[in-house]
Write a protein that holds these residues in place. Structure first.
Motif, PDB file in Angstrom:
ATOM      1  N   GLY A  81     -24.243 -30.487   2.136  1.00  0.00           N
ATOM      2  CA  GLY A  81     -24.611 -30.748   0.754  1.00  0.00           C
ATOM      3  C   GLY A  81     -25.861 -30.024   0.285  1.00  0.00           C
ATOM      4  O   GLY A  81     -26.536 -30.493  -0.647  1.00  0.00           O
ATOM      5  N   VAL A  82     -26.168 -28.884   0.903  1.00  0.00           N
ATOM      6  CA  VAL A  82     -27.320 -28.075   0.482  1.00  0.00           C
ATOM      7  C   VAL A  82     -26.798 -26.948  -0.407  1.00  0.00           C
ATOM      8  O   VAL A  82     -25.882 -26.216  -0.015  1.00  0.00           O
ATOM      9  N   ARG A  83     -27.372 -26.808  -1.590  1.00  0.00           N
ATOM     10  CA  ARG A  83     -26.872 -25.806  -2.535  1.00  0.00           C
ATOM     11  C   ARG A  83     -27.041 -24.396  -1.985  1.00  0.00           C
ATOM     12  O   ARG A  83     -28.109 -24.009  -1.519  1.00  0.00           O
ATOM     13  N   THR A  84     -25.970 -23.626  -2.097  1.00  0.00           N
ATOM     14  CA  THR A  84     -25.983 -22.206  -1.746  1.00  0.00           C
ATOM     15  C   THR A  84     -24.910 -21.529  -2.594  1.00  0.00           C
ATOM     16  O   THR A  84     -23.919 -22.196  -2.969  1.00  0.00           O
ATOM     17  N   PRO A  85     -25.059 -20.258  -2.966  1.00  0.00           N
ATOM     18  CA  PRO A  85     -24.032 -19.602  -3.783  1.00  0.00           C
ATOM     19  C   PRO A  85     -22.643 -19.707  -3.151  1.00  0.00           C
ATOM     20  O   PRO A  85     -22.494 -19.574  -1.934  1.00  0.00           O
ATOM     21  N   VAL A  86     -21.640 -19.938  -3.977  1.00  0.00           N
ATOM     22  CA  VAL A  86     -20.270 -20.145  -3.500  1.00  0.00           C
ATOM     23  C   VAL A  86     -19.707 -18.849  -2.935  1.00  0.00           C
ATOM     24  O   VAL A  86     -19.791 -17.791  -3.568  1.00  0.00           O
ATOM     25  N   LEU A  87     -19.131 -18.937  -1.740  1.00  0.00           N
ATOM     26  CA  LEU A  87     -18.461 -17.789  -1.139  1.00  0.00           C
ATOM     27  C   LEU A  87     -17.085 -17.629  -1.780  1.00  0.00           C
ATOM     28  O   LEU A  87     -16.289 -18.579  -1.824  1.00  0.00           O
ATOM     29  N   VAL A 106     -26.643 -15.681 -12.168  1.00  0.00           N
ATOM     30  CA  VAL A 106     -27.207 -14.975 -13.319  1.00  0.00           C
ATOM     31  C   VAL A 106     -28.488 -15.670 -13.767  1.00  0.00           C
ATOM     32  O   VAL A 106     -28.579 -16.903 -13.794  1.00  0.00           O
ATOM     33  N   ASP A 107     -29.504 -14.863 -14.077  1.00  0.00           N
ATOM     34  CA  ASP A 107     -30.806 -15.363 -14.570  1.00  0.00           C
ATOM     35  C   ASP A 107     -31.561 -16.166 -13.524  1.00  0.00           C
ATOM     36  O   ASP A 107     -32.508 -16.886 -13.850  1.00  0.00           O
ATOM     37  N   ALA A 108     -31.161 -16.076 -12.266  1.00  0.00           N
ATOM     38  CA  ALA A 108     -31.903 -16.766 -11.207  1.00  0.00           C
ATOM     39  C   ALA A 108     -33.070 -15.895 -10.749  1.00  0.00           C
ATOM     40  O   ALA A 108     -33.010 -14.659 -10.809  1.00  0.00           O
ATOM     41  N   ASN A 109     -34.123 -16.546 -10.303  1.00  0.00           N
ATOM     42  CA  ASN A 109     -35.275 -15.860  -9.721  1.00  0.00           C
ATOM     43  C   ASN A 109     -35.567 -16.473  -8.364  1.00  0.00           C
ATOM     44  O   ASN A 109     -35.417 -17.681  -8.170  1.00  0.00           O
ATOM     45  N   GLN A 112     -40.182 -16.372  -4.526  1.00  0.00           N
ATOM     46  CA  GLN A 112     -41.170 -15.314  -4.298  1.00  0.00           C
ATOM     47  C   GLN A 112     -41.500 -14.612  -5.607  1.00  0.00           C
ATOM     48  O   GLN A 112     -42.677 -14.315  -5.883  1.00  0.00           O
ATOM     49  N   GLN A 113     -40.477 -14.350  -6.422  1.00  0.00           N
ATOM     50  CA  GLN A 113     -40.727 -13.735  -7.734  1.00  0.00           C
ATOM     51  C   GLN A 113     -41.568 -14.664  -8.608  1.00  0.00           C
ATOM     52  O   GLN A 113     -42.479 -14.216  -9.305  1.00  0.00           O
ATOM     53  N   ARG A 114     -41.278 -15.954  -8.564  1.00  0.00           N
ATOM     54  CA  ARG A 114     -42.061 -16.920  -9.327  1.00  0.00           C
ATOM     55  C   ARG A 114     -43.505 -16.964  -8.820  1.00  0.00           C
ATOM     56  O   ARG A 114     -44.447 -17.054  -9.601  1.00  0.00           O
ATOM     57  N   TRP A 115     -43.661 -16.917  -7.513  1.00  0.00           N
ATOM     58  CA  TRP A 115     -44.994 -16.931  -6.899  1.00  0.00           C
ATOM     59  C   TRP A 115     -45.793 -15.706  -7.328  1.00  0.00           C
ATOM     60  O   TRP A 115     -46.960 -15.810  -7.718  1.00  0.00           O
ATOM     61  N   LEU A 152     -37.636 -18.108   7.220  1.00  0.00           N
ATOM     62  CA  LEU A 152     -38.076 -19.035   6.180  1.00  0.00           C
ATOM     63  C   LEU A 152     -39.183 -18.422   5.339  1.00  0.00           C
ATOM     64  O   LEU A 152     -40.331 -18.336   5.746  1.00  0.00           O
ATOM     65  N   HIS A 153     -38.819 -17.968   4.129  1.00  0.00           N
ATOM     66  CA  HIS A 153     -39.817 -17.450   3.189  1.00  0.00           C
ATOM     67  C   HIS A 153     -39.345 -17.705   1.768  1.00  0.00           C
ATOM     68  O   HIS A 153     -38.173 -18.051   1.529  1.00  0.00           O
ATOM     69  N   LEU A 154     -40.256 -17.560   0.821  1.00  0.00           N
ATOM     70  CA  LEU A 154     -39.957 -17.905  -0.570  1.00  0.00           C
ATOM     71  C   LEU A 154     -38.838 -17.061  -1.161  1.00  0.00           C
ATOM     72  O   LEU A 154     -38.163 -17.487  -2.102  1.00  0.00           O
ATOM     73  N   GLY A 155     -38.625 -15.867  -0.614  1.00  0.00           N
ATOM     74  CA  GLY A 155     -37.567 -15.010  -1.125  1.00  0.00           C
ATOM     75  C   GLY A 155     -36.177 -15.520  -0.818  1.00  0.00           C
ATOM     76  O   GLY A 155     -35.194 -15.063  -1.425  1.00  0.00           O
ATOM     77  N   ASN A 156     -36.041 -16.469   0.100  1.00  0.00           N
ATOM     78  CA  ASN A 156     -34.729 -17.006   0.449  1.00  0.00           C
ATOM     79  C   ASN A 156     -34.405 -18.308  -0.282  1.00  0.00           C
ATOM     80  O   ASN A 156     -33.524 -19.057   0.138  1.00  0.00           O
ATOM     81  N   PHE A 157     -35.145 -18.573  -1.365  1.00  0.00           N
ATOM     82  CA  PHE A 157     -34.840 -19.696  -2.249  1.00  0.00           C
ATOM     83  C   PHE A 157     -34.674 -19.149  -3.662  1.00  0.00           C
ATOM     84  O   PHE A 157     -35.568 -18.478  -4.179  1.00  0.00           O
ATOM     85  N   LEU A 158     -33.544 -19.422  -4.271  1.00  0.00           N
ATOM     86  CA  LEU A 158     -33.281 -18.962  -5.637  1.00  0.00           C
ATOM     87  C   LEU A 158     -33.293 -20.156  -6.577  1.00  0.00           C
ATOM     88  O   LEU A 158     -32.655 -21.184  -6.307  1.00  0.00           O
ATOM     89  N   LEU A 159     -33.995 -19.995  -7.708  1.00  0.00           N
ATOM     90  CA  LEU A 159     -34.075 -21.051  -8.709  1.00  0.00           C
ATOM     91  C   LEU A 159     -33.310 -20.609  -9.949  1.00  0.00           C
ATOM     92  O   LEU A 159     -33.632 -19.598 -10.569  1.00  0.00           O
ATOM     93  N   GLN A 160     -32.282 -21.377 -10.275  1.00  0.00           N
ATOM     94  CA  GLN A 160     -31.511 -21.136 -11.496  1.00  0.00           C
ATOM     95  C   GLN A 160     -31.594 -22.398 -12.344  1.00  0.00           C
ATOM     96  O   GLN A 160     -31.138 -23.461 -11.901  1.00  0.00           O
ATOM     97  N   ALA A 161     -32.170 -22.267 -13.528  1.00  0.00           N
ATOM     98  CA  ALA A 161     -32.472 -23.440 -14.347  1.00  0.00           C
ATOM     99  C   ALA A 161     -33.340 -24.377 -13.505  1.00  0.00           C
ATOM    100  O   ALA A 161     -34.401 -23.989 -13.051  1.00  0.00           O
ATOM    101  N   ASP A 162     -32.885 -25.599 -13.242  1.00  0.00           N
ATOM    102  CA  ASP A 162     -33.668 -26.533 -12.440  1.00  0.00           C
ATOM    103  C   ASP A 162     -33.076 -26.710 -11.045  1.00  0.00           C
ATOM    104  O   ASP A 162     -33.479 -27.616 -10.314  1.00  0.00           O
TER     105      ASP A 162
END
Length: 477
Positions: A81-87, A106-109, A112-115, A152-162
């Motif tokens: 149940g951990v969100r990840t892009p659908v294969l 789309v429109d996700a950052n 790391q980009q946010r940081w 484990l780094h900030l670049g491996n987390f994508l934020l789309q909306a909330d």
């Protein structure tokens, strides 16, 4: 030649557009490369009909194994149940490679980009704390379900909306699926995350862990975690410095019998003429320094001015004392990248060149960005007649604290080797810089020597010298 073979030989910038047959008369068109590991793996934004998708291509000898590991990571994230892009699809490329297609957010950052876009990343900054808290909350959720992200780094987390997503499935491991990790395993994984923050953040580790513990309430030993963070940070630093001396994504390295040249890959084209003939810029130019052991010149450039420092060989005796060890350019190149890694201001190191005869070193050059700052002797005045204001005090004390925390001695702490620029104190002339392995007597002596040399730039009874004597750390431990 098969498509897999073509991709293996395509270098760092494969030609675009690229069309990938998917069977049954359909195909996918690659529009943009997002990441390329030459001959191994390629990640791209692509179009499949009217839909934009993310494409991963595995083209190395172990393509099937790496593809399967990515699939397994995505599947275990989905199961827990951990969100990840659908294969969306996976399959074989002509010639033995493998592809994976997943949804493109789309429109996700990335975090790391946010940081990187934050106005301030100083310890305790509310926006920075909130961003790190988001990551730690998701890490806590993964740990509570027995999952670890080994890269484990900030670049491996994508934020789309909330919504926050985990990516890079091939680095996801299910150690105890459905059950919380042991405290030791969680601590080791957390150390990887915290070690990527500047060391000034270490004092806030326990505060940051509040978000983590809300999702995975386990007992962590602060002292053991701190030791793990320091160990991981040192390993990451040494890995980074090693990369600066070999051809990789970040650095371009050319080695022949006659020369060794390393440059920041994004700057290689800009520096091409200097890399080819670094002596050309010394002809007919006014010099910043014309000493026996080194010559320094400023080079004007449309993309920003440069400084080229040539390390001279003064005599046969001088050469005999140096030919068998790394040049001062080599040492300064590593020192500058060490400082940058640690978040300590120094002019950006762009390239380093050594003339060689096989393993024997001769002349060498270091190329850095030019810093327009004023040296501290001029900035504060030779008489030291005033105390630093609040901004200056924070910059000075912050620099020396970061150096102390990282056990770094400059070796020639003259005020002319520190520049005031844009609210920061910038270190230059790193020929004698050293990072010490422990808090032993060698480090303490080097620290106290640097401290005394810096204060000695101004008269003993001056306001500035007295201020420095009172406030600069008097001991390295």
């Amino acid at each position: 030649m098969t498509l897999t073979a073509e991709l293996q030989q395509s270098g760092r910038e494969p030609a675009l557009p690229l069309r990938l047959p998917l069977g049954e008369g359909t195909e996918l068109c690659v529009e943009q490369w997002l990441r390329v590991l030459p001959g191994k793996r390629l990640v791209a934004r692509a179009r499949q009909g009217e839909r934009t998708v993310l494409l991963k291509l595995f083209v190395a000898a172990g393509a099937a194994r790496h593809s399967q590991r990515e699939l397994a990571g995505v599947e275990v994230l989905r199961e827990q149940g951990v969100r990840t892009p659908v294969l969306l699809a996976e399959g074989e490329i002509e010639g033995g490679g493998r592809y994976l297609i997943s949804e493109f957010l789309v429109d996700a950052n990335s975090l790391q980009q946010r940081w990187d876009a934050l106005a301030s990343r100083q310890p305790g900054d509310p926006q920075a704390m909130a961003l790190l808290g988001q990551a730690l909350a998701l890490i806590g959720d993964m740990h509570s379900k027995g999952l670890v992200q080994t890269d484990l780094h900030l670049g491996n987390f994508l934020l789309q909306a909330d919504q926050l997503y985990v990516i890079d499935g091939d680095a996801v491991e299910a150690q105890t699926p459905g059950q919380p990790l042991t405290a030791e395993a969680a601590q080791q994984n957390l150390a990887i995350f915290f070690a990527q923050l500047p060391s000034e953040w270490d004092e806030l580790t326990e505060l940051l862990l509040i978000d983590y513990l809300q999702h995975n309430p386990i007992a962590l030993n602060p002292d053991t975690l701190a030791a793990s963070i320091e160990k991981v940070r040192h390993r990451r630093q040494e890995d980074y410095l090693g990369k600066s001396l070999r051809d990789c994504t970040l650095f371009s390295v050319k080695r022949t019998w006659w020369r060794f040249a390393a440059s920041v890959r994004t700057q290689t084209q800009r520096l091409s003429a200097l890399l080819s003939d670094p002596n050309q810029c010394f002809i007919g130019q006014s010099l910043l320094k014309d000493g026996g052991s080194s010559t320094v010149v400023k080079v004007e450039s449309e993309q920003g001015d440069l400084v080229v420092k040539r390390y001279n060989i003064k005599s046969l005796g001088h050469w005999l004392s140096r030919f068998w060890r790394p040049s001062r350019a080599w040492h300064s190149w590593l020192a500058a990248h060490r400082l940058q890694f640690l978040g300590i201001s120094t002019p950006a190191p762009l390239a380093m060149i050594e003339r060689r005869f096989g393993p024997l070193r001769r002349q060498a050059w270091l190329i850095t960005e030019f810093c327009a700052g004023e040296n501290l002797l001029e900035y504060f005045g030779e008489e030291g007649g005033r105390e630093p204001n609040e901004e200056e005090a924070a910059a000075l004390l912050g620099l020396f604290e970061r150096l102390r925390r990282s056990r770094i001695s400059h070796g020639d702490c003259k005020a002319t080797n520190l520049l005031w620029h844009a609210g920061n104190v910038v270190l230059i002339d790193l020929d004698a810089m050293q990072q010490h392995d422990s808090n032993g007597s060698t480090w303490i002596k080097a620290w106290e020597t640097d401290r005394a040399r810096f204060i000695r730039n101004w008269p003993t009874d001056s306001l500035l010298a007295q201020w420095l004597e009172d406030r600069l750390p008097g001991s390295a431990v």
